[in-house]
Scaffold this active site. Structure first.
Site, PDB file in Angstrom:
ATOM      1  N   LYS A 180      32.729  26.797  -9.063  1.00  0.00           N
ATOM      2  CA  LYS A 180      32.044  27.298  -7.869  1.00  0.00           C
ATOM      3  C   LYS A 180      31.009  28.530  -8.493  1.00  0.00           C
ATOM      4  CE  LYS A 180      32.756  29.289  -3.457  1.00  0.00           C
ATOM      5  NZ  LYS A 180      33.785  29.787  -2.285  1.00  0.00           N
ATOM      6  N   SER A 183      37.748  29.134   2.399  1.00  0.00           N
ATOM      7  CA  SER A 183      36.862  28.470   1.671  1.00  0.00           C
ATOM      8  C   SER A 183      37.090  27.408   0.970  1.00  0.00           C
ATOM      9  CB  SER A 183      36.065  29.569   1.025  1.00  0.00           C
ATOM     10  OG  SER A 183      35.082  30.228   1.990  1.00  0.00           O
ATOM     11  N   SER A 215      33.258  28.128   2.390  1.00  0.00           N
ATOM     12  CA  SER A 215      32.059  28.308   1.413  1.00  0.00           C
ATOM     13  C   SER A 215      32.137  27.533   0.015  1.00  0.00           C
ATOM     14  CB  SER A 215      31.865  29.954   1.041  1.00  0.00           C
ATOM     15  OG  SER A 215      32.904  30.240   0.259  1.00  0.00           O
TER      16      SER A 215
END
Ligand code: GLN
Length: 502
Positions: free
Chosen positions: A56, A158, A134
């Site tokens: 990420k 997330s 996210s």
């Protein structure tokens, strides 16, 4: 690298071009470089040898930029890699690239204005669905085979929410297990590095490589604490081996906004567990209904403080020109921050600055901290394993449980069009089932379970798309009981594939 490892990498690279339109990556490691990286022969013994892992983009890596999907960090490359990135390399893995996210991890649908929205490969009546967020880029990269596995971060859900929306396994370990050094802070008392994988077995393998004390992270659990946890878990396991699993079903998770499809998947899973001899125990977590509000006070408060350093002086791209304020020379960074952050991040900074201000702190921040404590106590009251960091010894009563099982999200993924209609507060509602475990720092995994009416559909691993056929169910356990959540997730996974023997 040769043989199967190389073929796997080549397969992932091919999938990256095929699914480029989904915008899962912000940057990719050069394909030629990946194929040329040929670890020495003995490297084949390393646990993650030749595995292509996506990271990420709020986690620092040495070679690629780390932007957190924010304009303010659009030119930023970290001078050092995060501990987790280093551990991946030690274990023989290769970094596939950096995945797209909601700016700084703030959001639930992976729609950073600067990096552009991530799209799910799945659709409903032809409409593209939200990938969740996210860590939506990480989840989409995994579900479409653009990498073997991915790292995400989970502050309030997330990793678990995008896993639930994309049919992948999303694991958030106990807070402090995995190092946050080199991970850009959002709300540091909640931020946890987690994994997104196709199977629970893959999650175990990846987690094993990351579950280590890091002297550079002050919140990393030191060796003595890890030993204490292991002892407590072993003592419990000794007693547990002669009895069925006790699965708690939190009464308060049966909310009115829980969709009937998700509810059916939940009850049918519980029925199957019961039929397999496990005990289903209704439990009450009375503070759950306050958890979401507390989270949306605490997370923005921490964010407003953590993001103060992005001012174009210490960190962040500087926007030149005078500030659009009457006294131009008074506020050096208003323009930089005004233009560098997207609307959601600005909203959270303002909200956090307000709840921490002298006139509001007692009514908001302090109250939310109290709620956080109540949420933690609720969990301590239902788990048979006493919290290994607390000294109070808890009598393991008859009605205590080993794990809790509840949906990850109240509904199936919304379409992108529906997401565009949501007000900020409506989109915060998505996190209602994930934030309690975050507030208490507990390990939780979202594992896909088949929807009743989609039982017969089989997905081809190379051609991903069409209607969603699964929803995510969450397994939550006491702090430190990470192995147990993975064990139970694996049991659920086996029940799905029919390889489970009763
Ligand atoms: N959706 C939640 C938020 O916006 C959770 C985000 C996260 O876990 N990073 O804060």
């Amino acid at each position: 690298m040769s043989g199967p490892a190389l073929r796997n990498v080549q397969h992932h690279i091919a999938q990256q071009s095929k699914y480029a339109r989904l915008n899962a990556f912000i940057s990719l490691t050069d394909a030629a470089k990946l194929q040329a990286s040929a670890p020495a022969a003995e490297d084949a013994s390393k646990p993650l040898h030749g595995r292509l892992i996506a990271v990420k983009d709020n986690i620092a890596t040495a070679d690629l930029p780390t932007t957190a999907a924010s304009k303010i960090l659009s030119n930023y490359t970290s001078p050092y890699p995060s501990t987790v990135a280093t551990l991946l390399t030690f274990a023989g893995a290769l970094v596939a690239g950096k995945t797209n996210l909601d700016e700084f991890g703030m959001g639930s649908h992976s729609r950073a204005p600067f990096a552009g929205p991530v799209l799910s490969p799945y659709t409903r009546n032809g409409e593209t669905l939200s990938p969740g967020g996210s860590s939506g880029g990480s989840a989409v990269a995994v579900t479409t085979g653009q990498c073997w596995a991915a790292l995400g971060t989970d502050t309030g859900g997330s990793v678990r929410l995008p896993a639930a929306y994309t049919g992948t396994v999303g694991f958030k370990p106990s807070y402090g297990r995995v190092s946050r050094w080199g991970v850009l802070d959002y709300a540091n008392s909640l931020d946890t590095v987690g994994t997104l994988t196709s199977t629970v077995g893959d999650a175990k393998g990846l987690y094993e490589a990351l579950d280590q004390y890091d002297v550079r992270d002050p919140t990393s659990l030191p060796g003595a604490v890890r030993e204490r946890i292991t002892k407590a878990v072993m003592a419990r396991d000794e007693k547990r081996k002669d009895r069925p699993l006790r699965v708690g079903v939190p009464f308060e998770y049966n909310i009115t906004s829980l969709s009937s499809v998700v509810k059916r998947a939940w009850t049918s899973l519980l029925q199957r567990l019961q039929a397999a001899g496990h005990e289903i125990v209704p439990v009450s977590l009375p503070s759950t209904r306050l958890a979401l509000s507390a989270y949306y006070v605490l997370a923005p408060a921490e964010a407003s403080s953590n993001l103060a350093k992005y001012d174009g002086v210490r960190y962040g791209a500087r926007v030149s020109g005078p500030d659009a304020l009457p006294k131009e020379d008074l506020v050096l960074f208003a323009k930089t921050r005004g233009e560098g952050f997207g609307p959601e991040v600005r909203r959270r900074i303002l909200l956090g600055a307000y709840t921490l201000s002298s006139e509001a702190i007692d009514n908001y921040f302090i109250q939310a901290q109290k709620v956080r404590r109540l949420v933690q106590k609720d969990f301590d009251n239902v788990f048979g394993l006493a919290h290994p960091l607390l000294d109070e010894v808890q009598a393991a009563g008859e009605d205590t449980v080993d794990v809790l099982i509840a949906p990850t999200a109240p509904t199936l993924p919304p379409t992108i069009k529906e997401v565009e209609q949501l007000t900020p507060v409506e989109s915060y509602m998505n996190d209602v089932f994930t934030v309690p475990a975050s507030l208490a720092g507990l390990p939780a995994v979202s594992v896909p379970v088949k929807l009743a009416d989609a039982a017969g559909k089989v997905q081809n691993a190379d051609e991903v798309g069409g209607e969603v056929t699964t929803t995510g169910m969450q397994v939550i356990a006491q702090f430190g009981d990470d192995d147990l959540v993975l064990e139970v997730a694996e049991l659920i996974e086996k029940m799905q594939s029919g390889t489970y023997n009763m």
